[in-house]
Design a protein around this motif. Structure first.
Motif, PDB file in Angstrom:
ATOM      1  N   MET A   1       0.527  -1.045   0.097  1.00 30.51           N
ATOM      2  CA  MET A   1      -0.166  -0.294  -0.058  1.00 30.51           C
ATOM      3  C   MET A   1       0.659   1.119  -0.481  1.00 30.51           C
ATOM      4  O   MET A   1       0.532   2.509  -0.619  1.00 30.51           O
ATOM      5  N   VAL A   2       1.593   1.282   0.969  1.00 31.51           N
ATOM      6  CA  VAL A   2       2.805   2.609   1.230  1.00 31.51           C
ATOM      7  C   VAL A   2       2.968   2.432  -0.695  1.00 31.51           C
ATOM      8  O   VAL A   2       3.675   3.687  -0.890  1.00 31.51           O
ATOM      9  N   LYS A   3       3.738   1.849  -0.718  1.00 30.94           N
ATOM     10  CA  LYS A   3       4.117   2.110  -2.380  1.00 30.94           C
ATOM     11  C   LYS A   3       3.794   2.610  -3.321  1.00 30.94           C
ATOM     12  O   LYS A   3       3.745   3.496  -4.232  1.00 30.94           O
ATOM     13  N   LYS A   4       2.440   2.072  -3.316  1.00 32.96           N
ATOM     14  CA  LYS A   4       1.617   2.259  -4.647  1.00 32.96           C
ATOM     15  C   LYS A   4       0.845   3.763  -4.222  1.00 32.96           C
ATOM     16  O   LYS A   4       1.075   4.744  -4.793  1.00 32.96           O
ATOM     17  N   LEU A   5       0.686   3.794  -2.985  1.00 40.37           N
ATOM     18  CA  LEU A   5       0.668   5.085  -2.665  1.00 40.37           C
ATOM     19  C   LEU A   5       1.875   6.506  -3.031  1.00 40.37           C
ATOM     20  O   LEU A   5       1.203   7.490  -3.345  1.00 40.37           O
ATOM     21  N   GLN A   6       2.603   5.734  -2.549  1.00 42.55           N
ATOM     22  CA  GLN A   6       4.171   6.871  -2.370  1.00 42.55           C
ATOM     23  C   GLN A   6       3.876   7.128  -4.126  1.00 42.55           C
ATOM     24  O   GLN A   6       4.355   9.093  -4.119  1.00 42.55           O
ATOM     25  N   LYS A   7       3.628   6.743  -4.936  1.00 46.46           N
ATOM     26  CA  LYS A   7       3.647   6.810  -6.442  1.00 46.46           C
ATOM     27  C   LYS A   7       3.401   7.714  -7.177  1.00 46.46           C
ATOM     28  O   LYS A   7       3.308   8.482  -7.250  1.00 46.46           O
ATOM     29  N   LEU A   8       1.359   7.315  -6.339  1.00 47.98           N
ATOM     30  CA  LEU A   8       0.460   8.165  -6.783  1.00 47.98           C
ATOM     31  C   LEU A   8       0.440   9.847  -6.077  1.00 47.98           C
ATOM     32  O   LEU A   8      -0.010  10.457  -6.764  1.00 47.98           O
ATOM     33  N   SER A   9       1.279   9.886  -4.940  1.00 46.78           N
ATOM     34  CA  SER A   9       1.291  11.474  -4.413  1.00 46.78           C
ATOM     35  C   SER A   9       2.097  11.650  -5.553  1.00 46.78           C
ATOM     36  O   SER A   9       1.596  12.820  -5.916  1.00 46.78           O
ATOM     37  N   PHE A  10       3.026  10.988  -6.023  1.00 50.25           N
ATOM     38  CA  PHE A  10       3.862  12.478  -6.322  1.00 50.25           C
ATOM     39  C   PHE A  10       3.231  12.419  -7.872  1.00 50.25           C
ATOM     40  O   PHE A  10       3.506  13.848  -8.102  1.00 50.25           O
ATOM     41  N   LEU A  11       2.869  11.562  -7.985  1.00 46.79           N
ATOM     42  CA  LEU A  11       1.615  11.722  -9.510  1.00 46.79           C
ATOM     43  C   LEU A  11       0.597  12.157  -9.530  1.00 46.79           C
ATOM     44  O   LEU A  11       0.810  13.340 -11.316  1.00 46.79           O
ATOM     45  N   GLN A  12      -0.051  13.059  -8.298  1.00 46.59           N
ATOM     46  CA  GLN A  12      -1.025  13.651  -8.367  1.00 46.59           C
ATOM     47  C   GLN A  12      -0.396  14.776  -7.778  1.00 46.59           C
ATOM     48  O   GLN A  12      -0.685  15.593  -7.158  1.00 46.59           O
ATOM     49  N   GLY A  13       1.313  15.757  -7.681  1.00 48.05           N
ATOM     50  CA  GLY A  13       1.342  16.922  -7.538  1.00 48.05           C
ATOM     51  C   GLY A  13       2.211  16.383  -5.928  1.00 48.05           C
ATOM     52  O   GLY A  13       2.898  17.483  -5.990  1.00 48.05           O
ATOM     53  N   ALA A  14       1.873  15.590  -5.409  1.00 46.45           N
ATOM     54  CA  ALA A  14       3.106  15.615  -3.504  1.00 46.45           C
ATOM     55  C   ALA A  14       4.362  15.731  -4.690  1.00 46.45           C
ATOM     56  O   ALA A  14       5.100  15.734  -4.907  1.00 46.45           O
ATOM     57  N   ALA A  15       5.356  17.198  -2.850  1.00 46.47           N
ATOM     58  CA  ALA A  15       6.810  17.181  -3.903  1.00 46.47           C
ATOM     59  C   ALA A  15       7.136  15.770  -2.695  1.00 46.47           C
ATOM     60  O   ALA A  15       6.782  15.585  -2.382  1.00 46.47           O
ATOM     61  N   MET A  16       8.395  14.977  -3.658  1.00 44.31           N
ATOM     62  CA  MET A  16       9.191  13.312  -2.457  1.00 44.31           C
ATOM     63  C   MET A  16       9.535  13.711  -1.655  1.00 44.31           C
ATOM     64  O   MET A  16       8.901  13.190  -0.827  1.00 44.31           O
ATOM     65  N   THR A  17       9.988  15.073  -1.100  1.00 43.40           N
ATOM     66  CA  THR A  17      10.350  15.662   0.314  1.00 43.40           C
ATOM     67  C   THR A  17       9.057  15.836   1.114  1.00 43.40           C
ATOM     68  O   THR A  17       9.680  15.660   2.731  1.00 43.40           O
ATOM     69  N   ASP A  18       7.671  16.162   0.842  1.00 48.70           N
ATOM     70  CA  ASP A  18       6.669  16.054   1.078  1.00 48.70           C
ATOM     71  C   ASP A  18       5.940  14.393   1.232  1.00 48.70           C
ATOM     72  O   ASP A  18       4.797  14.480   1.887  1.00 48.70           O
ATOM     73  N   ILE A  19       6.849  13.941   1.621  1.00 48.62           N
ATOM     74  CA  ILE A  19       5.660  12.423   1.223  1.00 48.62           C
ATOM     75  C   ILE A  19       6.887  11.459   2.649  1.00 48.62           C
ATOM     76  O   ILE A  19       7.974  10.845   1.876  1.00 48.62           O
ATOM     77  N   LEU A  20       6.766  11.558   3.401  1.00 50.81           N
ATOM     78  CA  LEU A  20       7.216  10.712   4.008  1.00 50.81           C
ATOM     79  C   LEU A  20       6.410   9.116   4.850  1.00 50.81           C
ATOM     80  O   LEU A  20       5.151   8.819   4.906  1.00 50.81           O
ATOM     81  N   VAL A  21       7.376   8.288   4.720  1.00 48.51           N
ATOM     82  CA  VAL A  21       6.303   6.689   4.232  1.00 48.51           C
ATOM     83  C   VAL A  21       7.292   6.174   5.946  1.00 48.51           C
ATOM     84  O   VAL A  21       7.829   6.375   6.040  1.00 48.51           O
ATOM     85  N   ASP A  22       6.186   4.884   6.048  1.00 47.66           N
ATOM     86  CA  ASP A  22       7.108   3.683   7.284  1.00 47.66           C
ATOM     87  C   ASP A  22       5.866   2.888   7.293  1.00 47.66           C
ATOM     88  O   ASP A  22       5.318   2.643   7.279  1.00 47.66           O
ATOM     89  N   ALA A  23       7.249   2.203   6.144  1.00 42.45           N
ATOM     90  CA  ALA A  23       6.078   1.107   6.021  1.00 42.45           C
ATOM     91  C   ALA A  23       6.743  -0.609   6.304  1.00 42.45           C
ATOM     92  O   ALA A  23       8.440  -0.337   7.107  1.00 42.45           O
ATOM     93  N   PHE A  24       5.995  -1.907   7.494  1.00 38.71           N
ATOM     94  CA  PHE A  24       6.149  -2.500   8.199  1.00 38.71           C
ATOM     95  C   PHE A  24       6.004  -3.836   7.763  1.00 38.71           C
ATOM     96  O   PHE A  24       4.960  -3.624   7.687  1.00 38.71           O
ATOM     97  N   GLU A  25       5.911  -5.238   7.490  1.00 40.00           N
ATOM     98  CA  GLU A  25       5.753  -5.644   7.862  1.00 40.00           C
ATOM     99  C   GLU A  25       5.185  -7.200   8.958  1.00 40.00           C
ATOM    100  O   GLU A  25       6.370  -6.215   9.768  1.00 40.00           O
ATOM    101  N   ALA A  26       4.829  -8.238   8.818  1.00 36.84           N
ATOM    102  CA  ALA A  26       5.339  -8.941  10.338  1.00 36.84           C
ATOM    103  C   ALA A  26       5.871  -9.806   9.808  1.00 36.84           C
ATOM    104  O   ALA A  26       6.549  -9.725   9.029  1.00 36.84           O
ATOM    105  N   PRO A  27       6.642  -9.753  11.499  1.00 38.20           N
ATOM    106  CA  PRO A  27       8.290 -10.944  11.380  1.00 38.20           C
ATOM    107  C   PRO A  27       7.408 -11.968  10.653  1.00 38.20           C
ATOM    108  O   PRO A  27       6.799 -12.422  10.229  1.00 38.20           O
TER     109      PRO A  27
END
Length: 319
Positions: free
Chosen positions: A292-318
């Motif tokens: 989800m994070v990867k998809k929305l990160q890409k879409l957010s950039f394509l829809q106008g957000a600057a990469m420096t303004d997209i802050l992410v924290d992706a995590f998986e189950a152990p």
């Protein structure tokens, strides 16, 4: 002349010398490459003393807020205590409260003197080798660190926290890390926060930190789960939306057997991208499942957000 303490060693930095030069002259190895403040290989963090402004040029607001600086650009004008940016310092913590938030999520609160920002993450250590990272949901001024932990019967750390560690017992925490936290800008930016599962934890902290800092731009928080009964903090977030007119809570469920008021049903990525098609001048926070994070990160950039303004924290189950 300044005296800099690094790993129990005191180093004298002569006027006109960089900290990197002084450390190397004292036979202390510090990663470095360009020596021009471009590669950031010599990133360090200050634990005491003020950091010269030049030493933080080119760093993100989040890094500046955590007292990171570049040793090759640092000309100390007073005594300092420093360490490498990747150090693994550990802090003592005492369990003061734990409470199930629903069938799948446990709230854990610890008392510690570790510094942190709401939205960062830290590792909870059962012993010297068994640890697990969790995002931080609480504000530093609240005086306690809060985690929202997925309840796993076979989880080495999650099961230990739920069933073995008791109030008053101690554990250790790693130094808080991560850039997914609120920093004061103009206060006018629209903030978009989206997370799945316990990815809500850092977003809950970020949103409340922004409100406590008198952020007056709109704040949209999307919390998603597979079904409505897996959502948590629903009442707390609804109350927050009642109290602050610029805060908007959007619960999302992938599937629902019956209609729910104010519930968005469907895929989080599709819902967010459709409802927020223009993200120019937005600050975006994305937490939870890596896909989800990867998809929305890409879409957010394509829809106008600057990469420096997209802050992410992706995590998986152990595993």
């Amino acid at each position: 002349m300044a005296v800099v303490c690094y790993s129990d060693t005191k180093v004298i930095v002569a006027e006109g010398d960089t900290l990197l030069f002084a450390l190397e002259r004292a036979d202390i190895a510090v990663p470095n490459s360009c020596r021009a403040g471009l590669c950031h290989s010599c990133l360090m963090v200050a634990h005491g003393g003020s950091v010269p402004a030049k030493a933080q040029q080119g760093l993100t607001p989040q890094q500046v807020a955590q007292n990171y600086f570049l040793a090759c650009q640092c000309y100390p004008n007073e005594d300092m205590e420093v360490s490498l940016g990747g150090s693994d310092r550990r802090y003592e913590a005492v369990l003061i409260h734990k409470q199930p938030l629903n069938e799948g999520v446990l709230r854990v609160r610890l008392k510690t003197d570790m510094p942190w920002f709401a939205g960062q993450y830290t590792s909870v250590w059962k012993n010297a080798v068994d640890g697990r990272s969790f995002s931080i949901a609480s504000l530093p001024e609240e005086g306690q660190i809060e985690f929202h932990i997925r309840r796993r019967p076979d989880g080495v750390i999650s099961s230990w926290l739920e069933h073995e560690l008791q109030e008053g017992d101690s554990c250790q925490l790693s130094e808080a890390r991560g850039h997914c936290f609120y920093t004061r800008g103009s206060g006018d930016e629209t903030m978009l926060l989206a997370g799945t599962g316990t990815g809500l934890a850092p977003l809950y902290g970020v949103a409340r930190q922004a409100l406590a800092s008198d952020h007056h731009g709109d704040i949209h928080l999307y919390a998603a789960s597979g079904s409505p009964d897996q959502l948590y903090l629903v009442d707390e977030l609804a109350e927050l939306a009642e109290r602050y007119k610029n805060f908007h809570y959007h619960p999302v469920a992938k599937r629902a057997t019956a209609p729910h008021p104010k519930l968005h049903q469907g895929d989080l990525v599709e819902i967010v991208s459709r409802r927020h098609s223009n993200l120019k001048q937005h600050r975006v926070y994305l937490c939870g499942a890596p896909s989800m994070v990867k998809k929305l990160q890409k879409l957010s950039f394509l829809q106008g957000a600057a990469m420096t303004d997209i802050l992410v924290d992706a995590f998986e189950a152990p595993a």
